[in-house]
Scaffold this motif. Structure first.
Motif, mmCIF file in Angstrom:
data_model
loop_
_atom_site.group_PDB
_atom_site.id
_atom_site.type_symbol
_atom_site.label_atom_id
_atom_site.label_comp_id
_atom_site.label_asym_id
_atom_site.label_seq_id
_atom_site.Cartn_x
_atom_site.Cartn_y
_atom_site.Cartn_z
ATOM 1 N N TYR A 98 0.838 -1.204 0.000
ATOM 2 C CA TYR A 98 0.000 0.000 0.000
ATOM 3 C C TYR A 98 0.873 1.254 0.000
ATOM 4 C CZ TYR A 98 -4.698 -1.951 0.762
ATOM 5 O OH TYR A 98 -5.911 -2.572 0.614
ATOM 6 N N PHE A 99 1.918 1.246 0.817
ATOM 7 C CA PHE A 99 2.810 2.398 0.870
ATOM 8 C C PHE A 99 3.566 2.581 -0.444
ATOM 9 C CE2 PHE A 99 2.292 2.606 5.460
ATOM 10 C CZ PHE A 99 2.408 3.959 5.691
ATOM 11 N N LEU A 100 4.003 1.489 -1.038
ATOM 12 C CA LEU A 100 4.737 1.607 -2.288
ATOM 13 C C LEU A 100 3.854 2.142 -3.411
ATOM 14 C CD1 LEU A 100 6.928 -1.637 -2.309
ATOM 15 C CD2 LEU A 100 7.543 0.663 -1.583
ATOM 16 N N GLY A 158 5.136 6.151 -0.316
ATOM 17 C CA GLY A 158 4.344 7.373 -0.316
ATOM 18 C C GLY A 158 3.953 7.784 1.094
ATOM 19 N N ASP A 159 3.068 8.784 1.182
ATOM 20 C CA ASP A 159 2.760 9.334 2.495
ATOM 21 C C ASP A 159 1.597 8.617 3.158
ATOM 22 O OD1 ASP A 159 1.069 12.347 1.277
ATOM 23 O OD2 ASP A 159 0.547 10.238 1.154
ATOM 24 N N VAL A 160 1.479 8.836 4.458
ATOM 25 C CA VAL A 160 0.475 8.149 5.262
ATOM 26 C C VAL A 160 -0.933 8.540 4.832
ATOM 27 C CG1 VAL A 160 -0.452 7.903 7.604
ATOM 28 C CG2 VAL A 160 2.016 7.909 7.233
ATOM 29 N N SER A 161 -1.148 9.815 4.494
ATOM 30 C CA SER A 161 -2.502 10.273 4.168
ATOM 31 C C SER A 161 -3.070 9.548 2.959
ATOM 32 C CB SER A 161 -2.503 11.788 3.927
ATOM 33 O OG SER A 161 -1.670 12.131 2.841
ATOM 34 N N ARG A 165 -6.321 7.040 2.892
ATOM 35 C CA ARG A 165 -7.444 7.220 1.955
ATOM 36 C C ARG A 165 -7.780 5.906 1.256
ATOM 37 N NH1 ARG A 165 -12.055 9.736 1.094
ATOM 38 N NH2 ARG A 165 -12.515 10.056 -1.103
ATOM 39 N N VAL A 166 -6.756 5.154 0.866
ATOM 40 C CA VAL A 166 -6.985 3.865 0.220
ATOM 41 C C VAL A 166 -7.700 2.917 1.174
ATOM 42 C CG1 VAL A 166 -5.880 1.839 -0.771
ATOM 43 C CG2 VAL A 166 -5.031 4.089 -1.344
ATOM 44 N N LEU A 167 -7.189 2.812 2.402
ATOM 45 C CA LEU A 167 -7.792 1.905 3.371
ATOM 46 C C LEU A 167 -9.237 2.294 3.670
ATOM 47 C CD1 LEU A 167 -4.744 1.544 5.771
ATOM 48 C CD2 LEU A 167 -5.728 -0.272 4.361
ATOM 49 N N HIS A 197 1.767 5.827 14.725
ATOM 50 C CA HIS A 197 1.327 6.689 15.832
ATOM 51 C C HIS A 197 0.834 8.042 15.312
ATOM 52 C CE1 HIS A 197 2.924 3.733 18.564
ATOM 53 N NE2 HIS A 197 4.087 3.780 17.949
ATOM 54 N N HIS A 198 -0.020 7.985 14.301
ATOM 55 C CA HIS A 198 -0.584 9.170 13.663
ATOM 56 C C HIS A 198 -2.036 9.300 14.128
ATOM 57 C CE1 HIS A 198 -2.080 11.782 10.493
ATOM 58 N NE2 HIS A 198 -0.864 11.939 10.021
ATOM 59 N N PRO A 199 -2.490 10.483 14.573
ATOM 60 C CA PRO A 199 -3.855 10.596 15.087
ATOM 61 C C PRO A 199 -4.919 10.249 14.062
ATOM 62 C CG PRO A 199 -2.838 12.770 14.855
ATOM 63 C CD PRO A 199 -1.749 11.758 14.691
#
Length: 385
Positions: A98-100, A158-161, A165-167, A197-199
């Motif tokens: 997912y991150f890739l 890629g970034d967490v945001s 969004r995908v999840l 550990h992202h809100p």
């Protein structure tokens, strides 16, 4: 043929090929070829190690394609020889993939669309519906994304945001019942929340748990939809609700509000009410105001109109609805509900029937048709009395 097993294995097989050096588009093509071969071969000769079988076949297909393309000859020379047959690694590569797929060379919307198609297993039509765009538009977006990453090494996550969004979209598609991906989305989001550990990761996990807690009550024994107000709350999963609320409270305490935390707060208020009549609609309207400030999403404004109708009366809800685009999904159904609440059964019945014709799936179409039929029956009885 166990289609659920194939769907579950696809992301990890794709991740293995990418990790070995295959470009994303070429790896996806090879994995799709392997899945077609599995459908053909497995019924008569099921493998002892399904993942290892898929990896072996997909890798061979990738190498065959690479050798057949002279323009990729140099790339083929850098590819390691095929590994010896044997059990595939048991590691779960899905979240890493997912991150890739949220690659920096892609726009967030393209990265989400590509990941949903290649990793989430959604069809182009399902993704288009989630984005409120025509299927042809989404097909072009996915094709452009594939061209963009063709030949790109997926070594910069890629970034967490974007991953969130995908999840979120995968969960929503699974929760709708069209494709059962909700549990997998929760599992991956739980892993992500523990790692970053992202809100907003915590907020998304809380949102998923609170929605999933109501899943058993969303349909009747005959498969028909049960609206939130009519659900048997004894069937809600109180353990999941308690966990979701605790996670949400910890995230809100960090004072870094985001859209998933705000959505989870709305879900928590619904879960906290012992009955539909005890729902704190005024607080829900306030949270929708926060969501509008954060996202200005038209679907949020549509849901806010429903909440306003509950908090301040149906005419206030209709006034909030009147300023929104009538082509929004569920706009007609919301208008029908508010007109019914306002006592205008003739208009409500007509709008329910119209909304049924626009419904994206059979269950929702049947639900809206029943609403229209119930009102028409009531109106006919009134005329005869």
């Amino acid at each position: 043929m166990d289609e659920a097993l194939l769907r579950r294995l696809t992301p990890s097989v794709l991740a293995v090929l990418v990790r070995r050096g295959a470009g994303f588009a070429a790896a996806e093509d090879a994995v799709q070829d392997a899945l077609v071969e599995a459908v053909r071969v497995w019924p008569a000769d099921p493998p002892r190690d399904p993942k290892g079988w898929l990896v072996t076949v997909a890798w061979r297909r990738f190498l065959d394609a690479a050798r057949a393309d002279a323009a990729r000859r140099r790339r083929e020379d850098r590819v390691d020889e095929e590994p010896a047959p044997g059990p595939a690694p048991a590691a779960d590569d899905t979240l890493h993939l997912y991150f890739l797929c949220a690659h920096p060379s892609l726009t967030p919307s393209s990265a989400v669309a590509l990941t949903l198609r290649a990793v989430g297993g959604l069809t182009t039509r399902q993704i288009a519906r989630a984005y409120l765009v025509p299927e042809a538009t989404m097909a072009q977006r996915i094709s452009r994304a594939k061209r963009t990453v063709s030949g790109v090494r997926f070594d910069r996550p890629g970034d967490v945001s974007t991953v969130l969004r995908v999840l979120y979209l995968v969960f929503n598609e699974g929760y709708s019942g069209d494709v059962d991906l909700a549990a997998e989305a929760i599992r991956l989001t739980r892993r992500l929340a523990a790692q970053v550990h992202h809100p907003e990761a915590a907020g998304l996990l809380a949102l998923m748990l609170l929605h999933h807690a109501r899943r058993a009550a969303r349909t009747a024994a005959d498969g028909s939809l049960v609206p939130l107000a009519e659900q048997d709350r004894d069937r809600w999963d109180t353990g999941a609700i308690a966990e979701g609320v605790a996670i949400l409270q910890a995230a809100l305490a960090l004072d870094r509000l985001g859209e998933y935390q705000a959505q989870a707060a709305v879900a928590a208020l619904h879960a906290d009410a012992r009955s539909a009549d005890e729902t704190d609609w005024r607080q829900i309207v306030e949270w929708y105001d926060e969501l509008t400030r954060l996202t200005d999403n038209p679907v949020v404004r549509l849901n806010r109109a429903v909440a306003v109708g509950e908090a301040d009366g149906p005419r206030a809800g209709l006034a909030a609805l009147a300023v929104l685009d009538a082509s929004l999904p569920r706009h007609t159904a919301v208008a029908a509900y508010l007109h019914e609440r306002d006592g205008d059964l003739v208009t409500a019945a007509r709008l329910y029937a119209e909304a049924a014709r626009k419904a994206p799936d059979l269950a929702e179409r049947d639900h809206l048709t029943r609403r229209a039929a119930r009102l028409n029956t009531l109106l006919a009885a009134r005329r005869l009395s």
